[in-house]
Design an enzyme around this catalytic site. Structure first.
Site, mmCIF file in Angstrom:
data_model
loop_
_atom_site.group_PDB
_atom_site.id
_atom_site.type_symbol
_atom_site.label_atom_id
_atom_site.label_comp_id
_atom_site.label_asym_id
_atom_site.label_seq_id
_atom_site.Cartn_x
_atom_site.Cartn_y
_atom_site.Cartn_z
ATOM 1 N N HIS A 93 1.171 -1.182 -0.136
ATOM 2 C CA HIS A 93 0.392 0.293 -0.256
ATOM 3 C C HIS A 93 0.994 0.658 0.373
ATOM 4 O O HIS A 93 2.125 0.954 0.648
ATOM 5 C CB HIS A 93 -1.030 -0.009 1.532
ATOM 6 C CG HIS A 93 -2.196 0.781 0.995
ATOM 7 N ND1 HIS A 93 -2.938 0.660 0.645
ATOM 8 C CD2 HIS A 93 -2.628 2.358 1.678
ATOM 9 C CE1 HIS A 93 -4.743 1.384 0.289
ATOM 10 N NE2 HIS A 93 -3.685 2.816 1.586
ATOM 11 N N ASP A 172 -14.117 2.730 6.688
ATOM 12 C CA ASP A 172 -12.858 3.279 5.936
ATOM 13 C C ASP A 172 -13.489 3.590 4.733
ATOM 14 O O ASP A 172 -13.065 4.915 3.920
ATOM 15 C CB ASP A 172 -11.590 2.316 5.476
ATOM 16 C CG ASP A 172 -10.242 3.594 4.898
ATOM 17 O OD1 ASP A 172 -10.275 4.414 5.086
ATOM 18 O OD2 ASP A 172 -10.172 3.119 4.348
ATOM 19 N N ARG A 179 -13.258 12.244 4.351
ATOM 20 C CA ARG A 179 -11.341 13.167 4.234
ATOM 21 C C ARG A 179 -11.361 13.520 2.687
ATOM 22 O O ARG A 179 -10.284 14.747 2.977
ATOM 23 C CB ARG A 179 -10.531 12.061 4.778
ATOM 24 C CG ARG A 179 -10.644 11.746 6.230
ATOM 25 C CD ARG A 179 -9.759 10.366 6.390
ATOM 26 N NE ARG A 179 -8.824 10.827 6.443
ATOM 27 C CZ ARG A 179 -7.334 10.022 5.934
ATOM 28 N NH1 ARG A 179 -7.820 8.417 5.715
ATOM 29 N NH2 ARG A 179 -6.332 9.715 6.221
ATOM 30 N N SER A 194 -6.735 4.587 8.713
ATOM 31 C CA SER A 194 -7.281 4.267 7.290
ATOM 32 C C SER A 194 -6.605 2.825 6.571
ATOM 33 O O SER A 194 -7.306 2.575 6.243
ATOM 34 C CB SER A 194 -7.789 5.702 6.304
ATOM 35 O OG SER A 194 -7.247 5.155 4.571
ATOM 36 N N LYS A 198 -7.829 -1.387 6.246
ATOM 37 C CA LYS A 198 -7.586 -2.478 4.859
ATOM 38 C C LYS A 198 -7.137 -3.314 5.323
ATOM 39 O O LYS A 198 -7.258 -4.223 4.998
ATOM 40 C CB LYS A 198 -7.755 -1.515 3.964
ATOM 41 C CG LYS A 198 -8.882 -0.171 4.027
ATOM 42 C CD LYS A 198 -8.519 0.316 2.003
ATOM 43 C CE LYS A 198 -7.526 1.457 2.449
ATOM 44 N NZ LYS A 198 -7.810 2.711 2.812
HETATM 45 N N1 URA Z 1 -4.404 5.743 1.730
HETATM 46 C C1 URA Z 1 -4.833 5.526 2.123
HETATM 47 O O1 URA Z 1 -5.537 4.194 2.809
HETATM 48 N N2 URA Z 1 -5.353 6.135 2.963
HETATM 49 C C2 URA Z 1 -4.971 7.371 3.248
HETATM 50 O O2 URA Z 1 -5.471 7.806 5.103
HETATM 51 C C3 URA Z 1 -4.020 7.816 3.087
HETATM 52 C C4 URA Z 1 -3.800 6.948 1.775
#
Ligand code: URA
Length: 453
Positions: A93, A172, A179, A194, A198
């Protein structure tokens, strides 16, 4: 809908107003308060405006390590938590940046080398584009698969790409969208919760994290990036996940393309071995990390070699085609770029003077894409896949007056806005000086490998 009434949960009385007020005044929230707020927002009992107020209070007053932990756990357990019990299940990620499109390259690379990649990604966030938005420029690509479909596709093709769903990380899904349009992205606790809600819900045994820093990133300097990396690392280790964190430069767009269709085309070119150097380098490095964490290579370096080979032998490209087909799209997109929606007007942004490109404003470039409709200004906005920017000159490059710095792709009715972006790009988004920048930041600045056991 709850306005300010007290709600009872497990024998406690909670008030949204009082929780917002407590955070606004810089006080520490309890586990119960955080859990209750997140659960009530996810179920629809707390409205967007109260969640938005709490997010802004968190953004301004920050959260302690303990609060961040409670927030992450509340968001993680808002949905189901998968567990594949398989060392080969690994994901990557990124904290997000302009032109950051490595997922579409490293996912197929890792999957073609035997890693299982159940990628749960996000949509656009602030000035950065989102993986889920980008892939949807391929008609019929389904990013909301059921859990059964996810398992089936992972078994069949080693790779799945979906967004947050009502089953996985639903908190999220809602908070992220809020956000995106309330200027509450750049917060270490909010980003940690966040991302990790995930990634932990995916049931991976390990995660490779690309923590971006610079003018196009949410973390503007190395100090902030290191603090975010530590917060994410600690969360991963608390859940017994192996983790590699790479701190990478985002002082300019990654690769050349910025904009949904243009970025996917650039990824296909990269998988064909014809991609920009920086994008290729970062993608194979991150993919190498995934291969290593999966136990498929003895060292990170060997993992990177395997990643490079999967581009040169065509296996990664074949895997991307398989991914598209397995989620409902047509594999023809790989061979025929005219299938992608791309705006037909191109405006060349010309260098206002000769010299060397010394500075680029990543946020400005990212927000130009949002202005063109390639990102959202409000959560209900539809993404325009066709618009974007191809950057021709990057940091340290020699530029000649009146030669093109970048090409802007826009629609007929966007003449005025295109002119305005062109003007800003020439006068605000780039700085041209007569000498080369003294020191270029390396693309990958720091790498840390942590095994949970
Ligand atoms: N990627 C995400 O999934 N969440 C964030 O807050 C920033 C980047």
């Amino acid at each position: 809908m709850i306005k300010d009434s007290n709600i009872k949960l497990e024998g406690f009385n909670y008030s949204p107003y009082q929780i917002i007020q407590k955070k606004r005044d810089g006080k520490e929230l309890t586990k119960g308060e955080i859990e209750w707020f997140i659960n009530s927002y996810t179920s629809g009992d707390i409205p967007d405006y109260q969640m938005a107020a709490l997010l802004m209070a968190i953004y301004l007053k920050d959260m302690s390590v303990e609060e961040t932990k409670f927030l992450t756990d509340a968001m993680l357990y808002s949905g189901q938590v998968l567990n594949f019990n398989d060392q080969k299940v690994i994901d990557k990620h990124s904290t997000g940046g302009v032109g950051d499109k490595t997922s579409f390259i490293l996912g197929p690379i890792a999957a073609s080398c035997g890693v299982k990649v159940p990628m749960i990604a996000g949509r656009g966030l602030g000035h950065t584009g989102g993986t889920v938005d980008k892939i949807e420029c391929i008609e019929n690509f389904n990013t909301s698969l059921s859990l059964d479909q996810l398992q089936h596709n992972l078994d069949q093709t080693n790779i799945v790409l979906i967004g947050q769903t009502k089953d996985i990380a639903p908190a999220d899904k809602k908070i992220y969208a809020l956000r995106d349009v309330t200027a509450t992205v750049e917060s270490i606790p909010l980003i940690t919760a966040s991302i990790m809600s995930k990634k932990l819900a995916e049931g991976t045994s390990g995660i490779v994290m690309d923590i971006k820093t610079g003018s196009g990133a949410f973390m503007k300097n190395l100090k902030e990036a290191r603090a975010l990396a530590k917060s994410i690392r600690n969360t991963a280790l608390r859940f017994n996940k192996n983790i590699i964190t790479m701190l990478t430069d985002m002082n300019q767009p990654l690769g050349n393309a910025v904009g949904n269709s243009l970025e996917i085309i650039e990824c296909i070119e990269t998988l064909k071995g014809k991609g920009p150097k920086d994008l290729t380098h970062l993608s194979v490095s991150l993919a190498g990390g995934m291969i290593y964490l999966a136990g498929l290579s003895k060292t990170l370096e060997t993992g990177i070699k395997m990643a490079k080979n999967s581009i040169s032998n065509g296996k990664a490209l074949a895997k991307f085609r398989e991914l598209i087909i397995s989620q409902g799209g047509s594999g023809d997109y790989i061979d025929d770029y005219t299938k992608f929606p791309v705006a037909s007007n191109i405006m060349e942004i010309k260098a206002p003077q000769s010299g060397y490109l010394n500075q680029m404003d990543g946020i400005g470039i990212g927000l130009s894409l949002v202005d063109l409709g390639g990102g959202r200004k409000k959560s209900t906005d539809k993404i325009d896949f066709a618009v974007g920017i191809i950057v021709h000159k990057k940091l340290g490059d020699k530029v000649t007056k009146d030669h093109s710095l970048a090409s802007l792709y826009y629609h007929d009715h966007q003449q005025e806005i295109a002119q305005a972006i062109c003007h800003k790009y020439q006068n605000e988004y780039v700085v041209i000086k007569s000498t080369k920048p003294k020191q270029m930041t390396p693309l990958i600045m720091e790498t840390k490998i942590n095994w949970s056991k």
